[in-house]
Design a protein around this motif. Structure first.
Motif, PDB file in Angstrom:
ATOM      1  N   ILE A  33      64.748 -80.896  31.885  1.00 40.83           N
ATOM      2  CA  ILE A  33      64.338 -81.654  33.065  1.00 40.83           C
ATOM      3  C   ILE A  33      63.573 -80.750  34.034  1.00 40.83           C
ATOM      4  CG2 ILE A  33      65.160 -82.965  35.081  1.00 40.83           C
ATOM      5  CD1 ILE A  33      65.385 -84.452  32.380  1.00 40.83           C
ATOM      6  N   GLN A  34      64.016 -79.516  34.169  1.00 42.53           N
ATOM      7  CA  GLN A  34      63.297 -78.574  35.032  1.00 42.53           C
ATOM      8  C   GLN A  34      61.855 -78.410  34.561  1.00 42.53           C
ATOM      9  OE1 GLN A  34      65.350 -74.841  35.760  1.00 42.53           O
ATOM     10  NE2 GLN A  34      67.319 -75.902  35.800  1.00 42.53           N
ATOM     11  N   ARG A  35      61.651 -78.305  33.249  1.00 40.60           N
ATOM     12  CA  ARG A  35      60.300 -78.154  32.701  1.00 40.60           C
ATOM     13  C   ARG A  35      59.441 -79.382  33.008  1.00 40.60           C
ATOM     14  NH1 ARG A  35      58.634 -74.130  33.246  1.00 40.60           N
ATOM     15  NH2 ARG A  35      60.328 -72.694  33.210  1.00 40.60           N
ATOM     16  N   LEU A  36      60.015 -80.567  32.894  1.00 34.35           N
ATOM     17  CA  LEU A  36      59.261 -81.798  33.177  1.00 34.35           C
ATOM     18  C   LEU A  36      58.931 -81.906  34.668  1.00 34.35           C
ATOM     19  CD1 LEU A  36      61.154 -84.250  30.806  1.00 34.35           C
ATOM     20  CD2 LEU A  36      58.879 -83.262  30.463  1.00 34.35           C
ATOM     21  N   VAL A  37      59.869 -81.508  35.505  1.00 32.12           N
ATOM     22  CA  VAL A  37      59.613 -81.523  36.951  1.00 32.12           C
ATOM     23  C   VAL A  37      58.508 -80.533  37.290  1.00 32.12           C
ATOM     24  CG1 VAL A  37      60.604 -80.956  39.217  1.00 32.12           C
ATOM     25  CG2 VAL A  37      61.896 -82.362  37.591  1.00 32.12           C
ATOM     26  N   LYS A  38      58.554 -79.354  36.690  1.00 32.01           N
ATOM     27  CA  LYS A  38      57.509 -78.353  36.935  1.00 32.01           C
ATOM     28  C   LYS A  38      56.128 -78.897  36.558  1.00 32.01           C
ATOM     29  CE  LYS A  38      59.184 -74.235  37.976  1.00 32.01           C
ATOM     30  NZ  LYS A  38      58.713 -73.488  39.108  1.00 32.01           N
ATOM     31  N   GLY A  49      45.594 -74.611  35.869  1.00 24.65           N
ATOM     32  CA  GLY A  49      46.287 -73.503  35.212  1.00 24.65           C
ATOM     33  C   GLY A  49      47.786 -73.705  35.170  1.00 24.65           C
ATOM     34  N   ALA A  50      48.344 -74.247  36.249  1.00 19.94           N
ATOM     35  CA  ALA A  50      49.781 -74.504  36.288  1.00 19.94           C
ATOM     36  C   ALA A  50      50.166 -75.617  35.326  1.00 19.94           C
ATOM     37  CB  ALA A  50      50.215 -74.850  37.709  1.00 19.94           C
ATOM     38  N   VAL A  51      49.310 -76.623  35.165  1.00 21.94           N
ATOM     39  CA  VAL A  51      49.564 -77.684  34.182  1.00 21.94           C
ATOM     40  C   VAL A  51      49.566 -77.082  32.782  1.00 21.94           C
ATOM     41  CG1 VAL A  51      48.639 -79.792  33.112  1.00 21.94           C
ATOM     42  CG2 VAL A  51      48.738 -79.593  35.613  1.00 21.94           C
ATOM     43  N   HIS A  52      48.565 -76.278  32.467  1.00 22.23           N
ATOM     44  CA  HIS A  52      48.515 -75.619  31.154  1.00 22.23           C
ATOM     45  C   HIS A  52      49.797 -74.823  30.906  1.00 22.23           C
ATOM     46  CE1 HIS A  52      43.818 -75.602  30.992  1.00 22.23           C
ATOM     47  NE2 HIS A  52      44.320 -76.745  30.569  1.00 22.23           N
ATOM     48  N   SER A  53      50.188 -74.014  31.878  1.00 24.75           N
ATOM     49  CA  SER A  53      51.388 -73.193  31.747  1.00 24.75           C
ATOM     50  C   SER A  53      52.636 -74.058  31.576  1.00 24.75           C
ATOM     51  CB  SER A  53      51.531 -72.297  32.983  1.00 24.75           C
ATOM     52  OG  SER A  53      52.713 -71.551  32.929  1.00 24.75           O
ATOM     53  N   ALA A  54      52.743 -75.115  32.374  1.00 17.78           N
ATOM     54  CA  ALA A  54      53.907 -75.998  32.291  1.00 17.78           C
ATOM     55  C   ALA A  54      54.012 -76.658  30.930  1.00 17.78           C
ATOM     56  CB  ALA A  54      53.848 -77.052  33.395  1.00 17.78           C
ATOM     57  N   VAL A  55      52.889 -77.049  30.359  1.00 18.10           N
ATOM     58  CA  VAL A  55      52.904 -77.681  29.031  1.00 18.10           C
ATOM     59  C   VAL A  55      53.308 -76.663  27.971  1.00 18.10           C
ATOM     60  CG1 VAL A  55      51.502 -78.807  27.253  1.00 18.10           C
ATOM     61  CG2 VAL A  55      51.262 -79.482  29.654  1.00 18.10           C
ATOM     62  N   ARG A  56      52.761 -75.454  28.037  1.00 18.73           N
ATOM     63  CA  ARG A  56      53.143 -74.420  27.063  1.00 18.73           C
ATOM     64  C   ARG A  56      54.639 -74.148  27.119  1.00 18.73           C
ATOM     65  NH1 ARG A  56      48.355 -71.969  28.918  1.00 18.73           N
ATOM     66  NH2 ARG A  56      49.564 -70.616  30.293  1.00 18.73           N
ATOM     67  N   LYS A  57      55.172 -73.997  28.317  1.00 14.94           N
ATOM     68  CA  LYS A  57      56.599 -73.714  28.472  1.00 14.94           C
ATOM     69  C   LYS A  57      57.451 -74.907  28.048  1.00 14.94           C
ATOM     70  CE  LYS A  57      55.911 -70.264  32.045  1.00 14.94           C
ATOM     71  NZ  LYS A  57      56.060 -69.942  33.482  1.00 14.94           N
ATOM     72  N   LEU A  59      56.697 -77.115  25.725  1.00 11.29           N
ATOM     73  CA  LEU A  59      56.699 -77.143  24.255  1.00 11.29           C
ATOM     74  C   LEU A  59      57.686 -76.126  23.701  1.00 11.29           C
ATOM     75  CD1 LEU A  59      52.875 -77.524  23.541  1.00 11.29           C
ATOM     76  CD2 LEU A  59      54.652 -79.259  23.177  1.00 11.29           C
ATOM     77  N   LYS A  60      57.728 -74.941  24.298  1.00  7.95           N
ATOM     78  CA  LYS A  60      58.687 -73.923  23.853  1.00  7.95           C
ATOM     79  C   LYS A  60      60.126 -74.372  24.069  1.00  7.95           C
ATOM     80  CE  LYS A  60      55.714 -69.903  24.420  1.00  7.95           C
ATOM     81  NZ  LYS A  60      55.413 -68.698  25.197  1.00  7.95           N
ATOM     82  N   ALA A  61      60.331 -75.237  25.063  1.00 11.20           N
ATOM     83  CA  ALA A  61      61.672 -75.753  25.362  1.00 11.20           C
ATOM     84  C   ALA A  61      62.024 -76.957  24.494  1.00 11.20           C
ATOM     85  CB  ALA A  61      61.771 -76.123  26.836  1.00 11.20           C
ATOM     86  N   GLY A  62      61.114 -77.334  23.579  1.00  8.87           N
ATOM     87  CA  GLY A  62      61.396 -78.440  22.667  1.00  8.87           C
ATOM     88  C   GLY A  62      61.012 -79.808  23.180  1.00  8.87           C
ATOM     89  N   ILE A  63      60.277 -79.868  24.256  1.00 10.32           N
ATOM     90  CA  ILE A  63      59.821 -81.147  24.797  1.00 10.32           C
ATOM     91  C   ILE A  63      58.666 -81.650  23.938  1.00 10.32           C
ATOM     92  CG2 ILE A  63      58.753 -82.228  26.821  1.00 10.32           C
ATOM     93  CD1 ILE A  63      60.463 -80.226  28.490  1.00 10.32           C
ATOM     94  N   THR A  64      58.682 -82.933  23.653  1.00  8.05           N
ATOM     95  CA  THR A  64      57.712 -83.512  22.733  1.00  8.05           C
ATOM     96  C   THR A  64      56.414 -83.907  23.432  1.00  8.05           C
ATOM     97  OG1 THR A  64      58.451 -85.795  23.050  1.00  8.05           O
ATOM     98  CG2 THR A  64      59.608 -84.481  21.356  1.00  8.05           C
ATOM     99  N   ARG A  65      55.400 -84.093  22.620  1.00 10.42           N
ATOM    100  CA  ARG A  65      54.111 -84.595  23.091  1.00 10.42           C
ATOM    101  C   ARG A  65      54.304 -85.906  23.851  1.00 10.42           C
ATOM    102  NH1 ARG A  65      48.512 -85.102  21.753  1.00 10.42           N
ATOM    103  NH2 ARG A  65      48.584 -83.299  20.388  1.00 10.42           N
ATOM    104  N   GLU A  66      55.098 -86.797  23.281  1.00 10.28           N
ATOM    105  CA  GLU A  66      55.305 -88.109  23.890  1.00 10.28           C
ATOM    106  C   GLU A  66      55.948 -87.987  25.268  1.00 10.28           C
ATOM    107  OE1 GLU A  66      56.156 -87.285  20.729  1.00 10.28           O
ATOM    108  OE2 GLU A  66      54.617 -88.436  19.668  1.00 10.28           O
ATOM    109  N   GLU A  67      56.908 -87.084  25.400  1.00  6.34           N
ATOM    110  CA  GLU A  67      57.556 -86.880  26.703  1.00  6.34           C
ATOM    111  C   GLU A  67      56.560 -86.330  27.727  1.00  6.34           C
ATOM    112  OE1 GLU A  67      62.161 -85.924  25.549  1.00  6.34           O
ATOM    113  OE2 GLU A  67      60.636 -84.456  24.954  1.00  6.34           O
TER     114      GLU A  67
END
Length: 99
Positions: A33-38, A49-57, A59-67
């Motif tokens: 949830i923290q990753r999605l809020v970020k 740049g922050a959007v790019h970083s948030a998406v990379r992080k 994905l590493k946390a296991g969040i899906t494309r759909e989410e």
């Protein structure tokens, strides 16, 4: 990497940044949830740049494309269509590289 160069040049700022990250993670929200809020905050601030970083992080946390894409869709009524489309392309930049 620019961040590493910056921190080498200004180590006290790196320490302060680490303190901020430790403190902001304290609370009832789990890591996913923290990753999605970020991501949502980066979108609202319209920081590519922050959007790019948030998406990379995320994905590493296991969040899906759909989410991730749903977060963009949820922001549309607040951000407006042109901004949402721009944010969507930023998210896709990272997702396309991750495939």
């Amino acid at each position: 990497m620019k961040y590493i160069d910056f921190i080498k040049r200004f180590p006290a700022l790196g320490e302060a940044w680490n303190t901020i990250h430790r403190e902001e993670a304290q609370g009832p929200l789990d890591a996913r949830i923290q990753r999605l809020v970020k991501l949502a905050v980066a979108m609202g601030a319209f920081r590519e740049g922050a959007v790019h970083s948030a998406v990379r992080k995320a994905l590493k946390a296991g969040i899906t494309r759909e989410e991730l894409e749903q977060v963009v869709a949820l922001g549309a009524s607040t951000l407006g269509m042109p901004s949402s489309v721009a944010v969507y392309t930023w998210v896709q930049d990272v997702l396309d590289k991750a495939e």
